[in-house]
Each structure stands twice: as C-alpha cells, then as structure tokens.
Design an enzyme around this catalytic site. Structure first.
Site, PDB file in Angstrom:
ATOM      1  N   HIS A 157      11.528  -5.113  10.242  1.00 62.49           N
ATOM      2  CA  HIS A 157      11.194  -5.909  11.446  1.00 62.49           C
ATOM      3  C   HIS A 157       9.792  -5.490  11.900  1.00 62.49           C
ATOM      4  O   HIS A 157       8.845  -5.606  11.137  1.00 62.49           O
ATOM      5  CB  HIS A 157      12.299  -5.661  12.478  1.00 62.49           C
ATOM      6  CG  HIS A 157      12.291  -6.557  13.680  1.00 62.49           C
ATOM      7  ND1 HIS A 157      11.552  -7.700  13.765  1.00 62.49           N
ATOM      8  CD2 HIS A 157      12.954  -6.466  14.879  1.00 62.49           C
ATOM      9  CE1 HIS A 157      11.751  -8.282  14.938  1.00 62.49           C
ATOM     10  NE2 HIS A 157      12.587  -7.543  15.640  1.00 62.49           N
ATOM     11  N   ASP A 187       3.173  -9.849  10.175  1.00 64.09           N
ATOM     12  CA  ASP A 187       2.792  -8.452   9.969  1.00 64.09           C
ATOM     13  C   ASP A 187       1.797  -8.237   8.837  1.00 64.09           C
ATOM     14  O   ASP A 187       1.300  -7.134   8.655  1.00 64.09           O
ATOM     15  CB  ASP A 187       4.046  -7.609   9.697  1.00 64.09           C
ATOM     16  CG  ASP A 187       4.890  -7.475  10.941  1.00 64.09           C
ATOM     17  OD1 ASP A 187       4.305  -7.240  12.009  1.00 64.09           O
ATOM     18  OD2 ASP A 187       6.122  -7.610  10.852  1.00 64.09           O
ATOM     19  N   HIS A 208      10.465 -14.301   5.518  1.00 68.34           N
ATOM     20  CA  HIS A 208      10.945 -14.433   6.895  1.00 68.34           C
ATOM     21  C   HIS A 208      12.287 -15.129   6.876  1.00 68.34           C
ATOM     22  O   HIS A 208      12.506 -16.019   6.052  1.00 68.34           O
ATOM     23  CB  HIS A 208       9.941 -15.244   7.730  1.00 68.34           C
ATOM     24  CG  HIS A 208      10.114 -15.055   9.189  1.00 68.34           C
ATOM     25  ND1 HIS A 208      10.993 -15.819   9.930  1.00 68.34           N
ATOM     26  CD2 HIS A 208       9.542 -14.182  10.043  1.00 68.34           C
ATOM     27  CE1 HIS A 208      10.929 -15.420  11.190  1.00 68.34           C
ATOM     28  NE2 HIS A 208      10.072 -14.428  11.288  1.00 68.34           N
TER      29      HIS A 208
END
Ligand code: ACO
Length: 431
Positions: free
Chosen positions: A270, A365, A309
């Site tokens: 995460h 990210d 994702h």
C-alpha cells in the site's frame, strides 16, 4: 458495509443510500470454492456506500466506478482540475464538507488548522523515547494513537463540535509529528510550526530549517508538495480507508482509528510501496540491467513495485500528474539518476505482454519516491508523506460512516474451513 449483497435496481435511487437486497441465503459451503458468488476473499466483494472519491466511467456515468477509464474525481471534481487550481487545504475542506469553501470558509478553516499545529510538550518527550533509527511510520502510528490519551473529548464522536476540533487537530498536527519524527532520527532539535507559512511550506520549515532566522520555502518545492498532497488526499476503499472505517465502526476515538489506518498504509503493498520502488530502482542499478530484472518479475521471483492496482486497470491518473511534477522538481534540483531506470522499466512494461495482459500500469507510487528523494527526503519518510494528506480523506470517510444510520460495527461473515469438534488430548498422549 454491504457484503454479498446485490442492488435491487440499477442505477440506485440515491448514491448515498442505494437500495440493496440480500441474495437468497446460501447453504453452508464446504470449501473455499463453494463461497457465495458475490463473496470473495480480501473483502473485494464488500461495498461501502460513500460520496467522496469516484472512478467514473465516461461511457456509463451512473455506474459506481470504472478503474479501466483511469478517471478520478473528488466529490465530483476532476483530480486534474484540483491539482492545477486548488490547494491541499482547500481540497481537504472539500472532502470533509462536500463542497468547495467560500473565501471566508477557507480563511476560517486555514486559521483553525494552522492554530492546531503545535503539540503538547509531553508528546515531544514521547518522541524522544524512540531509538534514533526508528522508522518514522512506526513513530507516527504510536504518536497519533497517543493523542487519544491527551484529548479525552475525542471520545464524543457523535458531537459535531468535538469531531470538528479533532479534525483540526489531526490535520494540523500530522505534519508536526512527521517533521519531529524526522528531526529525531537526525538528532536535530525540533523546529516549531510557523503560522505565517502555508501548510506545505510550514512542513518544509519544520523539516529542514537549521540556522536561518526565518525559513523561506522554495516556491517550486512548496507547490510540488502541495500538488502531491492533493493527489494523495483520498482514494475510495483502499486498504487504509477500509481500516479506518472498520476500526471506526467500533466507535473508538478518531486518533486510535487514524493510527490503525496509518499502520495499514505502512505496508509495502500500500503506502509503503513508494519506499520499495526506490529500493527496487537502486537494486536494479542501471538501465542495462532493467531487462534482466523484468525477466525475474515475469518469472514470479519479484514484483515490479509501483505497478498494478486493484481498481485501476489503466494508467493511474495521479501517476500522469506526478510525472509532470517530477520534471518541475528535477529542473530545480537536478535530474534524479534513478529516473532513467524508472522510465526504462515503464517503457518495457507498457509493451510487454505479461504486463499488458494483466493490465499493470504505473500507480501513484511509481514516481513519487523519485520526487521525494530529489527534494531531500530520506526513503523512510516517503510513506509518511502519503499519510499526512490522506488524513483528511480518512477523517471524511470516518465521519461519513459514523453519520450513516445504516452502518453497524464491521464484521465480515466467516466461512469456516477448519476441523469439526475434537476431543482435547493431554500433552503426554500427543504424538
Ligand atoms: N509486478 C508483477 N506482477 C504483478 C504486479 C506487480 N507489481 N502486480 C500484480 N501482478 C500480477 C500478479 O502476480 C497477478 O498475476 P497472475 O494473474 O499471473 O497471478 C496479476 O498481476 C493480478 O495481480 P493481483 O495480485 O491479483 O492484483 P491485486 O489487485 O490483488 O493487487 C496490488 C494489487 C497489491 C497493488 C498489486 O498490483 C501489487 O502488489 N503491486 C505492487 C505494490 C504496489 O505498487 N502497491 C501500491 C498500490 S497503490 C497504493 O496502494 C497507494
């Protein structure tokens, strides 16, 4: 939450209170494969009605989300517009209050957040107790949880005034605690908040001020951080948001619930992924070694961190904006040498059948770590930079859950796959 339920009609009459009816009760399944059709592991068939973030489909706007389209809106406003025209504090207000603020409302909100940035001196002692190399996310989890022991009024979760006060405190104090955690790791004295600076500007001040009489943040870095904060403010029912809703459903105070959400965010799958991306790029070491690394990913030996994702099966719209911000920061600070490796990973992955078939694209990210590193943040601070802005989204989600009369304490149904009743065997008779 509505687990294993299906809509009575589509689209639902109201987005806030859709009508759901339970499926016919299922017979007790004998194995994992006999789960009811709508029940899947990892809570992926559990639906939380919410009004904050939406991944709408351009072709079917009434559908609940469409990660395939790669569109993200906060309370109906496209993320691209907010990133370009708004500020983090304004966006946080929008998430928390459903509407963009008027000039007077924004002034009041900014004043209240700014005047809750100081922390109790005892919290400083608390932070001092950590080992010098403690991970700042560990320090954040513990310190935010500890705030509940300072603010007893936080237990009044059904008092709107109390909720407002805790929101000011949480949004205001997160950057202070984050910056103090960083300074502690350096053995540097803590820098107190400067109320004259913007939210990101003050954060940079508390992190990096040394001997200057007054710290003046670089406007490019201050703006870049503000945009990154906007992009990280909320993101539907991700792991940490689901955590704050689950923990909050027990009616615990918001500090304890937020600490749980930070813990969920800490994980490398995460919010911890941005730290892992940098470690991965450093491990790859050079552009020439990228194909060899991709081979390992395809063989299932490792993951391409920052890719993939649960919802987006297309380019994450946040990643596109972040890539642009990255170049603004690199123009000022010099290009991050790891950028070429990241671009080569992306180039190969976007063409490779393995990634194309699985719809694996860069997520939020993938590039943030490169920006943060160029701005002077150590890797361990990367997930903290995610936690600070996500606080407004968490609190908005928590409040929405509390005020929803249909919500109850979270408790998924269980499919038991273990032994039937067994007789206790005394220890000397066990083989
Ligand atoms: N690298 C290589 N293969 C991957 C990756 C990846 N990053 N992500 C998924 N896959 C593969 C899986 O191995 C699986 O392959 P299979 O069908 O042959 O078994 C397939 O793609 C589907 O993946 P799942 O794990 O089922 O996807 P899920 O939705 O459960 O996981 C997750 C999503 C956790 C984000 C995953 O893509 C991942 O681990 N990515 C790397 C970590 C990361 O970047 N996390 C940040 C996410 S964004 C955020 O939280 C802010």
């Amino acid at each position: 939450m509505y687990s294993g339920l299906v809509p009575r009609r589509w689209p639902p009459l109201s987005p806030r209170f859709p009508l759901w009816i339970p499926r016919r009760p299922q017979r007790k399944p004998r194995s994992r494969w006999a789960l009811p059709r709508h029940a899947k592991p990892s809570l992926s068939s559990t639906i939380a009605p919410e009004n904050l973030t939406r991944f709408p489909s351009p072709t079917a706007p009434s559908a609940p989300w469409d990660g395939d389209a790669g569109i993200l809106r906060y309370r109906g406003y496209p993320i691209e517009d907010l990133a370009e025209k708004s500020t983090y504090l304004e966006t946080a207000y929008l998430l928390l209050n459903s509407e963009l603020p008027t000039a007077a409302q924004l002034k009041e909100w900014t004043y209240n957040v700014t005047h809750h940035t100081f922390i109790h001196e005892s919290i400083k002692k608390f932070l001092d107790g950590f080992h010098y190399d403690a991970h700042p996310m560990g320090m954040m989890i513990s310190t935010i949880a500890a705030l509940s022991t300072f603010y007893h009024d936080a237990k009044e979760i059904f008092n709107a005034e109390s909720r407002k006060k805790q929101t000011y405190r949480l949004v205001g104090k997160m950057p202070t605690i984050a910056a103090f955690s960083y300074r502690h790791s350096l053995g540097m004295p803590f820098v107190y908040p400067d109320n004259e600076l913007s939210y990101p500007g003050n954060f940079l001040n508390m992190l990096f001020r040394t001997t200057e009489y007054r710290y003046r943040p670089n406007p490019t870095l201050e703006h870049a951080l503000d945009v990154l904060f906007i992009l990280h403010a909320d993101h539907e029912q991700n792991c940490s948001t689901n955590t704050i809703r689950g923990v909050g459903s027990s009616h615990v105070d918001p500090y304890s619930a937020t600490a749980a959400a930070i813990a969920a965010l800490y994980g490398p799958l995460h919010g911890g992924a941005n730290e892992e991306v940098l470690r991965m790029l450093m491990e790859i070491g050079s552009v020439q070694k990228v194909p060899e690394f991709i081979k390992k990913v395809k063989a299932g030996e490792t993951k391409l961190m920052g890719f993939g994702h649960r919802v987006y099966k297309h380019y994450d719209p946040r990643a596109r904006i972040i890539k642009r911000v990255a170049y603004e920061v690199f123009d000022l600070m010099g290009k991050n040498p790891l950028l070429e490796i990241a671009l080569e990973c992306e180039r190969i992955a976007l063409e490779d059948d393995y990634f194309v078939k699985r719809k694996l694209y860069p997520n939020v990210d993938f590039y943030t770590g490169l920006i943060y590193q160029s701005m002077g943040f150590p890797m361990t601070m990367f997930p903290v930079l995610f936690a600070i802005p996500r606080t407004s989204g968490w609190i908005a989600q928590w409040e929405e859950l509390l005020l929803d009369p249909e919500q109850k304490i979270a408790r998924p149904r269980q499919i038991y796959l273990g032994h039937d009743t067994r007789q206790y065997v005394p220890i000397d008779q066990r083989s």
